[in-house]
Structures are given as C-alpha cells and as structure tokens.
Design an enzyme around this catalytic site. Structure first.
Site, PDB file in Angstrom:
ATOM      1  N   SER A 184       8.007  -0.666  -4.175  1.00 15.30           N
ATOM      2  CA  SER A 184       7.249   0.628  -3.888  1.00 15.30           C
ATOM      3  C   SER A 184       8.308   1.790  -4.524  1.00 15.30           C
ATOM      4  CB  SER A 184       7.250   1.109  -2.388  1.00 15.30           C
ATOM      5  OG  SER A 184       8.521   0.662  -1.629  1.00 15.30           O
TER       6      SER A 184
ATOM      7  N   HIS B 185       5.873  -7.524   0.274  1.00 12.54           N
ATOM      8  CA  HIS B 185       6.594  -6.348   0.404  1.00 12.54           C
ATOM      9  C   HIS B 185       6.043  -5.734   1.713  1.00 12.54           C
ATOM     10  CE1 HIS B 185       8.907  -2.764  -0.416  1.00 12.54           C
ATOM     11  NE2 HIS B 185       8.007  -2.307  -1.310  1.00 12.54           N
TER      12      HIS B 185
ATOM     13  N   HIS C 137      14.696 -12.287   1.864  1.00 12.31           N
ATOM     14  CA  HIS C 137      14.704 -11.003   0.848  1.00 12.31           C
ATOM     15  C   HIS C 137      15.195 -11.333  -0.297  1.00 12.31           C
ATOM     16  CE1 HIS C 137      15.579  -6.918   0.144  1.00 12.31           C
ATOM     17  NE2 HIS C 137      14.998  -6.622   1.080  1.00 12.31           N
TER      18      HIS C 137
ATOM     19  N   ARG D 119      18.216  -3.166   9.436  1.00  7.86           N
ATOM     20  CA  ARG D 119      17.214  -2.186   9.976  1.00  7.86           C
ATOM     21  C   ARG D 119      16.537  -3.306  11.138  1.00  7.86           C
ATOM     22  NH1 ARG D 119      14.090  -1.718   4.593  1.00  7.86           N
ATOM     23  NH2 ARG D 119      14.564  -3.960   4.455  1.00  7.86           N
TER      24      ARG D 119
ATOM     25  N   ASP E  79      10.551  -6.114   8.571  1.00  5.40           N
ATOM     26  CA  ASP E  79       9.201  -6.314   8.852  1.00  5.40           C
ATOM     27  C   ASP E  79       9.106  -7.487  10.138  1.00  5.40           C
ATOM     28  OD1 ASP E  79       8.268  -4.767   7.109  1.00  5.40           O
ATOM     29  OD2 ASP E  79       8.614  -6.407   5.407  1.00  5.40           O
TER      30      ASP E  79
END
Ligand code: CMX
Length: 440
Positions: free
Chosen positions: A241, A271, A318, A327, A373
């Site tokens: 992105s 993604h 990743h 995160r 995620d």
C-alpha cells in the site's frame, strides 16, 4: 499558512538542502548488491526507496521517527480520560519529525473536523454500486469520486510551479484524511445497517468520531479505534500500500489517485485483506470443531489441515519481520486489559501458542510469528462488529496517515518519477552465458 503547514515547510526545506548536499558528496556510493534471486523474488531486501515517516527492523519491529509502539503508547497525547494514543499525534510525528504536544494534536483534530465535509455526489456514486460490492471496492470508489475536489489536480492544470507541488499535496492530504472516516462509515452503514447513517460529532477527535459514525458509542470502542488507527498507519515504504501510493504519486497523480491505488493493493489477501481472512478462518474452525473455544490440539489439527490444502495461515508470516509483530502485542495488551475472558480472544492467543511451532518447522517459511492482522478482528467482534469484510477498510483509513504524510515528503523533497529497470528472462539467460550485459 496554517501552523502545521509552516512547521512542515521549515523541516522540509532543511532536509531538502541536506539531501542535496549529501547526494553531491556521496551520490555514487553503492548500497549493497542485487542478486538474481531478488529480482525474481519480489525484490526482498533490495534497498531502493527513501521513506521518512517510519523504519522497519526485522528484529526490533516498526519505529516511527525512532519511537517504538510501546514508547509511543506512553509518549503521544491521549483523549481526555483515555489511555490510548491519539492518531493525530502520530500523524504530527511522521510529518514534522518530533513528538507533538497536546495543543498540536488539538490543532490537527480541529483542522480535520473543519475539512471533513463530503459532497453528496460522493455518496450518490457509492449508492450506484450493488450493495453486495466488497466494502474495500466501495471505499475506493468513494475516494475516486472525491478526486474531483483535488487542489493538486486543479492547480497543476492551471500551471502550478514545481516549487508549489508540496503545498497543493499537503492541502489535499489534510482534506482527504479529514473525509475518509465519513466515507468509510457511510460504506459500513450502507452495507450492514440498512443505510441508517450517523452524522459526525464535531466535538470528538478523529478516531472517536469515526467510532461514533460507525455506530459504536462506548468509550472503550473509541479507545480501540484510537489504538487501531495509530498502530496500522505506517510500516515503512516498501509494503504494497505504501509503495503503490508512492509510485503512483511519483507520476504526479494527485493524492486521491495515489491513495486509491494504494488501497487497491491493501485489498489483497496477502496484505490488508488478511485481517478479514483471519476471522473468517477462525469462524470456520469453530464451526467445524463445534466449539467457540477449541483446544490447542484441535487448533493444531486444523492448522495442519489448512496447510495440507495448500493455503496460507492468515495473520502469520511477514516479508520483513522476523518476530511477533509489536502491533499484535499492542492489541494483545488491549485485549488482556479489557476482555481477558472473551473466548474469541482466548482462541487468538491459543493460536499464537500453537502456530509458530508448526510454521517454524517448515523450512521455506521465514517468519512463523503473527503479524498485525492475526489479532485485530477478534477485538472488533468483541464489540459487536462481526462484519469481517469491512475490516480492511478500517486498516485503510489508518494507513492513510502514514502513506499520505509520506506523499507530502515525496513532493517536498522533489522525488522524481519512479522507473526501475526491468529485464526479460531471455536477457537473463544470455547474460548468464556471458553474451549480454544486464547493467550496461
Ligand atoms: N502460512 C503458510 N505458508 C506461508 C505463510 C503462512 N502464514 N507465510 C509464508 N508462507 C509460505 C509462502 O507462501 C511461501 O511459499 P511458496 O514459496 O510456496 O510460495 C514461503 O512460505 C516463503 O514465504 P516467506 O518468504 O516466508 O514470506 P513472503 O515474504 O513471501 O510472504 C506474507 C509474506 C505475509 C505474504 C506471507 O507470510 C503470507 O502469505 N502470510 C499470510 C497472509 C498474511 O497474513 N498477510 C498479512 C501481512 C501483513 C499485512 O501486510 O497486513
């Protein structure tokens, strides 16, 4: 000129001068080597971009202008009575390069409130789509409809000087960020809440108001949105992105066009769409096992079954990170504080106890640990947001902060059209036989 714009101008002029000098002295210095496997391998590990806003270390995780997520959770200003960072503060940090005070954050909140009006034709454009259209597609169509408002596009067509590109970009960026929550909330309420839309509350901060327009009024959900919007905003420049926004912006496509392009990349399952895939996968597992709290043995069997069907385990792995994503950890802290007994969250944590060992035993997988995620959906479901197809839109609203701050820097530093060299396999073969030069 506004306070924030003034500060950005000052910092940008200073850095642009420094970069010019640096390139004059060191411009010919090589940075590493490029291997054949890398150009066939998604360009992993090739340093080929400059991004000012954040830096990702495989072991340490993401740092925004040198600050880690736990450091920012402490250092960034909070909403009154709240304990999660306000995303306005992280935007300031990424744009200006230093930590904001309360007043700086209040200034950004009030600018975004003032600029948040979305013209009706944008909603009409979204309404023209079938309701079944994926929320990310509706979101991108809304952004594209809004492109009609671009200052950059208008001023360019009027003959804007190169030295003003950054300013027109800055104006578009502030307008676009201010308006995104309204568009995203419109898509959500249209698709899932019978078109019963909620007007903005001009007294709330950017993320708090977003939560309100989505229809979630508890202070705890607002806190979740503040955290969510902060931690998803940037992950240095090479992710799909960010890189797409930067690439499209390098053609001097305006911020609306560039950001919409980036969002189309975020909508891919490798993604940002992975956040919907994670919850879908867990719901399917619960259904097949017949329990909302599968045991670790049952999870192990389900993971092995997923892998044997040739699918990826969503939320794990990743391209750069080689550890548990900070995160993920930030969301786990939030979950343990607010909802430690929730069965879905406990399942997410049991998956975390189970999956890394299995993925770690597969030689080709470079990172067996969870990414951002793997956790986000479970927190949203806890507050009643079960419509997982919408989750990537939340990611997208947050990602705007980083990639659009990055676009301001691109124009301020005069970053040129991006145009790497490509080769064909035929040329590679001739080069290997010593018959052709590749780099000549
Ligand atoms: N489950 C199963 N296989 C996996 C895997 C996972 N979670 N992660 C990596 N692999 C596989 C890859 O598919 C690849 O297989 P092939 O060689 O057969 O194609 C192999 O392991 C090597 O991959 P890698 O070098 O470890 O990872 P990449 O840099 O190629 O890909 C990523 C990274 C994120 C696309 C990958 O780990 C993946 O598909 N994860 C699941 C999807 C996901 O969670 N994406 C979200 C990432 C965060 C975000 O951007 O939002």
């Amino acid at each position: 000129m506004g306070v924030l714009k003034d500060r950005f101008k000052e910092k940008a002029e200073q850095l642009a001068g420094e970069v010019k000098e640096m390139l004059k002295e060191h411009g010919e210095k090589p940075i590493g080597e490029v291997k054949l496997s890398q150009i066939y391998g998604g360009m992993r590990g090739i340093t080929g971009l400059v991004t000012e806003t954040s830096l990702l270390d495989p072991q340490d995780g993401i740092r925004f202008r040198g600050y880690s997520i736990p450091e920012l959770e402490k250092a960034l200003p909070k909403a009154e009575g709240g304990s999660e960072p306000l995303p306005e503060g992280l935007f300031y940090l990424m744009l200006v390069g230093s930590l904001p005070g309360d007043e700086d954050v209040q200034h950004i909140t009030s600018v975004w409130q003032r600029r948040s009006h979305v013209p009706n034709y944008v909603f009409d454009t979204i309404e023209a789509l079938p309701e079944s259209t994926h929320p990310m597609t509706q979101f991108v169509v809304g952004i594209m409809a809004l492109q009609n408002e671009s200052n950059f596009a208008r001023r360019y067509s009027e003959g804007m000087s190169k030295k003003d590109y950054w300013e027109a970009t800055f104006d578009d960026v502030m307008d676009l960020i201010a308006r995104l929550p309204r568009i995203a909330a419109y898509v959500y309420r249209r698709k899932y809440k019978g078109g019963k839309h909620i007007q903005p509350n001009g007294l709330l901060d950017w993320a708090g108001n977003f939560a309100h327009m989505l229809g979630y009024e508890s202070e705890e959900f607002r806190e979740l949105m503040r955290l969510y919007m902060t931690i998803h905003c940037d992950h240095e420049g090479g992710n799909v992105s960010a890189h797409t926004t930067h690439l499209v912006g390098s053609a001097l496509s305006d911020p609306y066009l560039a950001f919409a392009a980036g969002m189309n990349g975020l909508a891919g399952p490798l993604h940002g769409l992975a956040n919907q895939e994670v919850i879908k996968w867990i719901f399917e597992m619960q259904e097949q096992i017949g329990s909302d709290l599968p045991t670790k043995e049952q999870i192990t069997d389900y993971v092995k079954k997923t892998l044997s069907e040739g699918k990826v385990i969503p939320g794990y792995g990743h391209a750069v990170l080689r550890r548990t994503d900070p995160r993920f950890e930030a969301q786990m802290r939030f979950g343990k504080k607010h909802m430690p007994d929730d069965h879905l969250l406990q399942t997410v944590w049991n998956i975390y106890d189970t999956v890394p060992e299995i993925l770690g035993s597969i030689a080709k997988i470079k990172n067996p640990w969870p990414n951002v995620d793997a956790h986000s959906g479970a927190l949203l479901v806890h507050y009643g947001m079960k419509e997982y197809e919408f989750y990537t839109v939340l990611f997208g609203v947050s990602r705007a902060l980083g990639v659009l701050a990055g676009l301001c820097w691109d124009r301020a530093l005069g970053m040129p059209l991006e145009r790497p060299k490509s080769v064909s396999t035929r040329l590679v073969k001739l080069w290997l036989e010593g018959k052709e030069e590749i780099w000549g």
